[in-house]
Design a protein around this motif. Structure first.
Motif, PDB file in Angstrom:
ATOM      1  N   ARG A  54      29.660  43.082  47.933  1.00  0.00           N
ATOM      2  CA  ARG A  54      30.606  42.401  47.055  1.00  0.00           C
ATOM      3  C   ARG A  54      30.046  41.073  46.557  1.00  0.00           C
ATOM      4  NH1 ARG A  54      36.506  41.815  49.441  1.00  0.00           N
ATOM      5  NH2 ARG A  54      36.131  44.072  49.530  1.00  0.00           N
ATOM      6  N   LYS A  55      29.277  40.391  47.384  1.00  0.00           N
ATOM      7  CA  LYS A  55      28.698  39.111  46.984  1.00  0.00           C
ATOM      8  C   LYS A  55      27.696  39.291  45.852  1.00  0.00           C
ATOM      9  CE  LYS A  55      26.102  35.180  48.818  1.00  0.00           C
ATOM     10  NZ  LYS A  55      25.433  34.611  50.020  1.00  0.00           N
ATOM     11  N   ASN A  56      26.843  40.302  45.946  1.00  0.00           N
ATOM     12  CA  ASN A  56      25.864  40.532  44.885  1.00  0.00           C
ATOM     13  C   ASN A  56      26.529  40.949  43.588  1.00  0.00           C
ATOM     14  OD1 ASN A  56      23.900  39.948  46.780  1.00  0.00           O
ATOM     15  ND2 ASN A  56      23.457  42.091  47.230  1.00  0.00           N
ATOM     16  N   ARG A  57      27.550  41.795  43.679  1.00  0.00           N
ATOM     17  CA  ARG A  57      28.243  42.207  42.448  1.00  0.00           C
ATOM     18  C   ARG A  57      28.979  41.023  41.817  1.00  0.00           C
ATOM     19  NH1 ARG A  57      28.277  47.762  41.999  1.00  0.00           N
ATOM     20  NH2 ARG A  57      27.776  48.922  43.897  1.00  0.00           N
ATOM     21  N   GLY A  58      29.553  40.157  42.641  1.00  0.00           N
ATOM     22  CA  GLY A  58      30.205  38.971  42.096  1.00  0.00           C
ATOM     23  C   GLY A  58      29.224  38.023  41.426  1.00  0.00           C
ATOM     24  N   TYR A  59      28.016  37.907  41.986  1.00  0.00           N
ATOM     25  CA  TYR A  59      26.986  37.062  41.379  1.00  0.00           C
ATOM     26  C   TYR A  59      26.608  37.572  39.996  1.00  0.00           C
ATOM     27  CZ  TYR A  59      22.328  35.088  40.629  1.00  0.00           C
ATOM     28  OH  TYR A  59      21.229  34.482  40.084  1.00  0.00           O
ATOM     29  N   LEU A  60      26.463  38.882  39.848  1.00  0.00           N
ATOM     30  CA  LEU A  60      26.134  39.448  38.547  1.00  0.00           C
ATOM     31  C   LEU A  60      27.305  39.358  37.582  1.00  0.00           C
ATOM     32  CD1 LEU A  60      24.215  42.639  39.743  1.00  0.00           C
ATOM     33  CD2 LEU A  60      23.233  40.491  38.945  1.00  0.00           C
ATOM     34  N   ARG A  61      28.522  39.516  38.077  1.00  0.00           N
ATOM     35  CA  ARG A  61      29.699  39.475  37.212  1.00  0.00           C
ATOM     36  C   ARG A  61      29.896  38.075  36.638  1.00  0.00           C
ATOM     37  NH1 ARG A  61      33.045  40.607  40.744  1.00  0.00           N
ATOM     38  NH2 ARG A  61      32.701  42.855  40.695  1.00  0.00           N
ATOM     39  N   ARG A  62      29.661  37.037  37.416  1.00  0.00           N
ATOM     40  CA  ARG A  62      29.840  35.672  36.924  1.00  0.00           C
ATOM     41  C   ARG A  62      28.845  35.323  35.831  1.00  0.00           C
ATOM     42  NH1 ARG A  62      30.390  34.776  42.506  1.00  0.00           N
ATOM     43  NH2 ARG A  62      28.212  34.044  42.582  1.00  0.00           N
ATOM     44  N   ARG A  63      27.706  35.974  35.811  1.00  0.00           N
ATOM     45  CA  ARG A  63      26.675  35.690  34.816  1.00  0.00           C
ATOM     46  C   ARG A  63      26.640  36.723  33.703  1.00  0.00           C
ATOM     47  NH1 ARG A  63      25.911  33.475  39.302  1.00  0.00           N
ATOM     48  NH2 ARG A  63      24.680  31.584  39.589  1.00  0.00           N
ATOM     49  N   GLY A  64      27.564  37.646  33.716  1.00  0.00           N
ATOM     50  CA  GLY A  64      27.636  38.634  32.639  1.00  0.00           C
ATOM     51  C   GLY A  64      26.483  39.607  32.632  1.00  0.00           C
ATOM     52  N   ILE A  65      25.944  39.933  33.802  1.00  0.00           N
ATOM     53  CA  ILE A  65      24.819  40.856  33.902  1.00  0.00           C
ATOM     54  C   ILE A  65      25.340  42.207  34.376  1.00  0.00           C
ATOM     55  CG2 ILE A  65      22.576  41.278  34.974  1.00  0.00           C
ATOM     56  CD1 ILE A  65      22.341  38.281  35.456  1.00  0.00           C
ATOM     57  N   ARG A  66      25.064  43.246  33.623  1.00  0.00           N
ATOM     58  CA  ARG A  66      25.451  44.584  34.037  1.00  0.00           C
ATOM     59  C   ARG A  66      24.523  45.079  35.151  1.00  0.00           C
ATOM     60  NH1 ARG A  66      25.266  47.679  28.445  1.00  0.00           N
ATOM     61  NH2 ARG A  66      23.326  46.469  28.388  1.00  0.00           N
ATOM     62  N   CYS A  67      25.047  45.985  35.943  1.00  0.00           N
ATOM     63  CA  CYS A  67      24.263  46.454  37.081  1.00  0.00           C
ATOM     64  C   CYS A  67      24.443  47.952  37.248  1.00  0.00           C
ATOM     65  CB  CYS A  67      24.676  45.732  38.369  1.00  0.00           C
ATOM     66  SG  CYS A  67      26.359  46.068  38.925  1.00  0.00           S
ATOM     67  N   THR A  68      23.452  48.560  37.846  1.00  0.00           N
ATOM     68  CA  THR A  68      23.480  49.968  38.238  1.00  0.00           C
ATOM     69  C   THR A  68      23.087  50.025  39.707  1.00  0.00           C
ATOM     70  OG1 THR A  68      22.863  50.640  35.994  1.00  0.00           O
ATOM     71  CG2 THR A  68      22.620  52.286  37.746  1.00  0.00           C
ATOM     72  N   ILE A  69      24.093  49.941  40.575  1.00  0.00           N
ATOM     73  CA  ILE A  69      23.884  49.920  42.017  1.00  0.00           C
ATOM     74  C   ILE A  69      24.836  50.936  42.634  1.00  0.00           C
ATOM     75  CG2 ILE A  69      23.896  48.528  44.115  1.00  0.00           C
ATOM     76  CD1 ILE A  69      23.482  46.063  42.408  1.00  0.00           C
ATOM     77  N   PRO A  70      24.357  51.978  43.265  1.00  0.00           N
ATOM     78  CA  PRO A  70      25.272  52.963  43.870  1.00  0.00           C
ATOM     79  C   PRO A  70      26.037  52.365  45.041  1.00  0.00           C
ATOM     80  CG  PRO A  70      23.003  53.409  44.499  1.00  0.00           C
ATOM     81  CD  PRO A  70      22.942  52.318  43.483  1.00  0.00           C
ATOM     82  N   ASP A  71      27.230  52.906  45.264  1.00  0.00           N
ATOM     83  CA  ASP A  71      28.085  52.446  46.363  1.00  0.00           C
ATOM     84  C   ASP A  71      27.725  53.156  47.651  1.00  0.00           C
ATOM     85  OD1 ASP A  71      29.459  50.706  44.772  1.00  0.00           O
ATOM     86  OD2 ASP A  71      31.017  52.155  44.247  1.00  0.00           O
ATOM     87  N   LYS A  72      27.971  52.466  48.738  1.00  0.00           N
ATOM     88  CA  LYS A  72      27.857  53.102  50.035  1.00  0.00           C
ATOM     89  C   LYS A  72      29.104  53.939  50.314  1.00  0.00           C
ATOM     90  CE  LYS A  72      24.895  49.550  52.067  1.00  0.00           C
ATOM     91  NZ  LYS A  72      24.736  48.571  53.179  1.00  0.00           N
ATOM     92  N   ALA A  73      28.987  54.877  51.231  1.00  0.00           N
ATOM     93  CA  ALA A  73      30.105  55.788  51.500  1.00  0.00           C
ATOM     94  C   ALA A  73      31.313  55.036  52.043  1.00  0.00           C
ATOM     95  CB  ALA A  73      29.667  56.869  52.492  1.00  0.00           C
TER      96      ALA A  73
END
Length: 288
Positions: free
Chosen positions: A205-224
């Motif tokens: 969640r921390k990494n996704r929030g870091y990208l969201r605040r900077r407007g960077i799209r991401c392709t990172i699969p979720d864990k189960a």
């Protein structure tokens, strides 16, 4: 020219970016191009410095050039200029891939001093060396972990060196913060990619929030487990207090916790005195 050596076109681009010699006099015996080819041969194959082929020059001169430019930051400056030239030509695809790899340390690395300033030869370089020297114990033994961010053309954009037992996810932000490509003309350096791709190790969640605040799209699969928890949060059980505020008909089991059941006021209650008593509820009212 051996396999993997610099071509004439590559040397024409690299030669103007190299630091100029300040000493006047005769030209050196061993040209820079041959010494740099020896450095590239050693880095590509991983052989000891003493095993560098003699056609590249004495191994001591090859190592001396490599170490001298590493200490004064010349290699970092050359890499930054090459990135700027590639970005100006549109050769950099700003879709970065972040991943890490583990390298086994040499057996002689186990005897390194704990304090870098007490070494016979200080580390030097552009960046401060970490306290653990990037060495740690992991499953593979005495190892070093390299965290790298590359673009789609497999050109390196930034690198972070940690000990082998360090996790991948905590180094996601540091490796992206080191991406900095200056522009040849006016303007600020570019630091934000368009998209970042990574594996499940970086799905936090921390990494996704870091990208969201900077407007960077991401392709990172979720864990189960993360996908399962997110599915549970889509249909939460509403608490009783929220149900009563919405005016929904809740059963007795949906009452607010720690709240006793409300008793119906009797005939002598002040609320009943202000209203007409109900029939059959008050024996003094005369109604049956």
């Amino acid at each position: 020219m051996g396999r993997g050596d610099l071509t004439d076109e590559q040397w024409a681009v690299l030669e103007p970016l190299l630091p100029q010699s300040v000493k006047a006099g005769r030209s050196p015996i061993w040209p820079r191009r041959r010494l740099i080819d020896g450095i590239r041969f050693r880095v590509r194959t991983g052989v000891p410095w003493r095993d560098v082929p003699v056609e590249y020059g004495p191994w001591s001169r090859v190592y001396d050039l490599f170490r001298r430019w590493q200490r004064n930051g010349s290699w970092h400056q050359v890499l930054t200029r090459l990135q700027s030239l590639a970005d100006a030509k549109g050769a950099v695809t700003w879709d970065l891939n972040v991943d890490s790899t583990v390298c086994r340390a040499h057996q002689h690395a186990a005897g390194a001093r704990r304090q870098g300033e007490l070494q016979k030869e200080p580390p030097g370089g552009m960046f401060t060396e970490p306290g653990d020297h990037g060495l740690g114990r992991s499953r593979g033994g005495f190892t070093t972990k390299l965290h790298l961010a590359v673009e789609q053309g497999q050109k390196p954009m930034s690198i972070v060196i940690t000990a082998g037992q360090r996790g991948d996810s905590p180094q996601f932000e540091p490796v992206l913060k080191k991406v900095r490509v200056p522009r040849l003309g006016p303007g600020r350096p570019r630091v934000h990619p368009n998209r970042v791709r990574a594996d499940k190790a970086y799905a936090s969640r921390k990494n996704r929030g870091y990208l969201r605040r900077r407007g960077i799209r991401c392709t990172i699969p979720d864990k189960a487990d993360q996908a399962r928890n997110r599915k549970k949060l889509r249909f939460p059980r509403w608490p009783a207090a929220r149900v009563q505020r919405r005016g929904l008909q809740g059963s007795a089991c949906r009452r607010v916790r720690h709240q006793p059941p409300q008793k119906e006021p009797g005939c002598g209650h002040e609320i009943r005195q202000a209203r007409r008593p109900l029939r059959g509820h008050c024996p003094r009212s005369g109604h049956q």
